[in-house]
Design a protein around this motif. Sequence first.
Motif, PDB file in Angstrom:
ATOM      1  N   LEU A  42       0.782  -0.989  -0.029  1.00 37.15           N
ATOM      2  CA  LEU A  42      -0.322   0.282   0.134  1.00 37.15           C
ATOM      3  C   LEU A  42       0.933   1.219   0.668  1.00 37.15           C
ATOM      4  CD1 LEU A  42      -3.137  -0.872   2.535  1.00 37.15           C
ATOM      5  CD2 LEU A  42      -2.931  -0.788   0.022  1.00 37.15           C
ATOM      6  N   GLU A  73      -7.684   1.431  -1.508  1.00 42.70           N
ATOM      7  CA  GLU A  73      -7.669   2.225   0.236  1.00 42.70           C
ATOM      8  C   GLU A  73      -7.797   3.957  -0.042  1.00 42.70           C
ATOM      9  OE1 GLU A  73      -5.503   0.009  -1.520  1.00 42.70           O
ATOM     10  OE2 GLU A  73      -6.057  -2.069   0.026  1.00 42.70           O
ATOM     11  N   LEU A  94     -10.775   2.353   8.870  1.00 49.08           N
ATOM     12  CA  LEU A  94      -9.845   1.002   7.318  1.00 49.08           C
ATOM     13  C   LEU A  94      -9.102   0.479   7.834  1.00 49.08           C
ATOM     14  CD1 LEU A  94      -8.925   4.551   5.115  1.00 49.08           C
ATOM     15  CD2 LEU A  94     -11.071   2.740   4.935  1.00 49.08           C
ATOM     16  N   LEU A  96      -6.685   0.154   8.971  1.00 45.85           N
ATOM     17  CA  LEU A  96      -4.868   0.570   8.894  1.00 45.85           C
ATOM     18  C   LEU A  96      -4.771   1.382  10.009  1.00 45.85           C
ATOM     19  CD1 LEU A  96      -5.457   1.818   5.200  1.00 45.85           C
ATOM     20  CD2 LEU A  96      -4.621  -0.587   5.862  1.00 45.85           C
TER      21      LEU A  96
END
Length: 141
Positions: A42, A73, A94, A96
């Motif tokens: 990512l 994302e 998310l 994350l």
Amino acid sequence: MTPPQRRRRMPQEPPPEPAPAAPAEGAEGEPAVPNPERLYSLTGTAAGSERASIDLVTLIVAAEDPPPTLTPEQVSLLRLCTAPLSVAEISAYLSLPFSVVTILLTELMAADLVQARAPIVRQIVPDRSLLEAVMHGLQKL
């Protein structure tokens, strides 16, 4: 008075081996804690660039609709930010880490797709008349 005597435990069979735990599933069928390889994929493109100075309480607002060239994302981040959200909330929604969200936001800021706003700061010194009104109200109780 005599002290209590200890009882010996009877030898028991060893407990069975626990089965390997299946990873916790997130809302979209992905693992709740992403693996490091996925996180690197990512953020791998932003390895040499500087990060924006973003704090956990910085408010993020989407400036435009997501173009089709963004990663999934980044698209989900832009869709979340139609109303102002803090970076901590975005990170939680998310699933994350904060550092990954910071890198994604830096890329979106460079493309002018999001705006970062400082959090709303309350007045440092409260109004004297308000404090007096509260004090008089408490005295009447």
